[in-house]
Design an enzyme around this catalytic site. Structure first.
Site, mmCIF file in Angstrom:
data_model
loop_
_atom_site.group_PDB
_atom_site.id
_atom_site.type_symbol
_atom_site.label_atom_id
_atom_site.label_comp_id
_atom_site.label_asym_id
_atom_site.label_seq_id
_atom_site.Cartn_x
_atom_site.Cartn_y
_atom_site.Cartn_z
ATOM 1 N N ASN A 14 18.135 -10.281 0.478
ATOM 2 C CA ASN A 14 18.258 -9.891 2.138
ATOM 3 C C ASN A 14 17.310 -10.591 2.857
ATOM 4 O O ASN A 14 17.157 -11.035 3.922
ATOM 5 C CB ASN A 14 18.658 -8.288 2.385
ATOM 6 N N ARG A 66 3.615 13.244 -3.662
ATOM 7 C CA ARG A 66 4.302 12.475 -2.451
ATOM 8 C C ARG A 66 3.892 12.661 -1.102
ATOM 9 O O ARG A 66 4.024 11.413 -0.125
ATOM 10 C CB ARG A 66 6.366 12.586 -2.405
ATOM 11 N N HIS A 110 23.230 -1.311 5.356
ATOM 12 C CA HIS A 110 24.334 -0.517 3.879
ATOM 13 C C HIS A 110 24.999 -1.759 3.517
ATOM 14 O O HIS A 110 25.855 -1.844 4.263
ATOM 15 C CB HIS A 110 24.257 0.591 4.053
ATOM 16 N N ASP A 151 22.127 7.524 6.163
ATOM 17 C CA ASP A 151 22.565 6.372 6.411
ATOM 18 C C ASP A 151 23.698 7.228 7.319
ATOM 19 O O ASP A 151 24.973 6.334 7.683
ATOM 20 C CB ASP A 151 23.914 5.574 5.114
HETATM 21 C C1 GRF Z 1 21.765 -4.220 -1.207
HETATM 22 O O1 GRF Z 1 23.143 -4.688 -1.571
HETATM 23 C C2 GRF Z 1 22.053 -3.926 -0.312
HETATM 24 O O2 GRF Z 1 23.094 -3.520 1.468
HETATM 25 C C3 GRF Z 1 21.497 -2.171 -0.977
HETATM 26 O O3 GRF Z 1 20.471 -2.757 -1.016
HETATM 27 C C4 GRF Z 1 20.550 -4.078 -1.529
HETATM 28 C C5 GRF Z 1 19.613 -4.978 -1.960
HETATM 29 O O4 GRF Z 1 19.581 -6.026 -2.050
HETATM 30 N N1 GRF Z 1 20.844 -1.919 0.414
HETATM 31 P P1 GRF Z 1 18.955 -7.708 -2.167
HETATM 32 O O5 GRF Z 1 17.109 -6.584 -2.872
HETATM 33 O O6 GRF Z 1 18.386 -7.478 -0.766
HETATM 34 O O7 GRF Z 1 18.570 -8.721 -2.965
#
Ligand code: GRF
Length: 208
Positions: A14, A66, A110, A151
């Site tokens: 992403n 934490r 998500h 979420d």
């Molecule tokens: C993705 O599937 C996203 O939807 C979820 O975590 C994953 C991250 O994948 N929140 P990447 O690190 O972006 O490949």
């Protein structure tokens, strides 16, 4: 120019979609000023470095509590003076003070059509395993603002993806990434960068 910090934990596909979209102009008026991971081995950090984007690892494991980690994380994020924080597969609980400070300025991707298959315990492949187990015919991805829940923040954009015969969780995950995640996350950033997104009565509104 929208200054964004992207927070990652894994492969960073992403993040790569955002980098590519900024570089090819699909995402306008935006600069990725930093990438932060809790996982020093996250390939996402390599992706950032290849594109000369400042990247660092801040791990809860390196702090005595934490609470101390939370303070350090927020301090490091603030140091970039971001306009928007993008959670792209970031698997650490966001400090409450950070949610307050960046309310409606922090988004998450998500891999389901919220409110389906979301909340505590629904992340990564588990989302797609649950979808296949339930037998849904349509899945997808959601970009939403981050609030105190898991979420649960205002939904900004969603994109549906068909489940196909014989799908495994891995095959379905990849299709959702390719056809939904990697498209709507950059699209939302571009919308925000161009002042097209607002929150009215707890709902995200996209203006024309
Ligand atoms: C993705 O599937 C996203 O939807 C979820 O975590 C994953 C991250 O994948 N929140 P990447 O690190 O972006 O490949």
């Amino acid at each position: 120019m929208l200054r964004i910090v992207v927070m990652v934990s894994g492969g960073g596909t992403n993040l790569q979609a955002i980098i590519d979209a900024v570089e090819n102009g699909a995402v306008r008026n935006t600069e990725i000023v930093g990438v932060i991971s809790n996982n020093k081995n996250a390939y996402a950090l390599e992706r950032a470095k290849k594109h000369n984007i400042p990247a660092k690892c801040i791990s809860p494991k390196d702090f005595r509590s934490r609470e101390v980690f939370n303070e350090k994380l927020l301090e490091e994020v603030n140091a970039y003076a971001p306009d928007l924080i993008v959670l792209a597969g970031f698997l650490v609980v966001i400090p409450p003070a950070m949610i307050v400070k960046y309310r409606n300025r922090m988004i998450n991707i998500h891999p389901s059509l919220i409110p389906a298959f979301c909340g505590t315990g629904y992340y990564g492949l588990k989302v797609h395993e649950a979808a296949l187990h339930r037998g849904v015919k349509v899945v997808g991805a959601t970009v939403h603002f981050v609030d105190e829940g898991t979420d649960t923040g205002p939904i900004i954009l969603q994109k549906a993806v068909e489940v196909q015969k014989g799908d495994t969780p891995e095959v379905l995950q990849r299709r959702v990434m390719e056809q939904a995640e990697w498209r709507i996350l950059p699209e939302v950033i571009d919308l925000i960068a161009n002042g097209k997104v607002s929150v009215v009565d707890g709902k995200a509104v996209i203006s024309d």
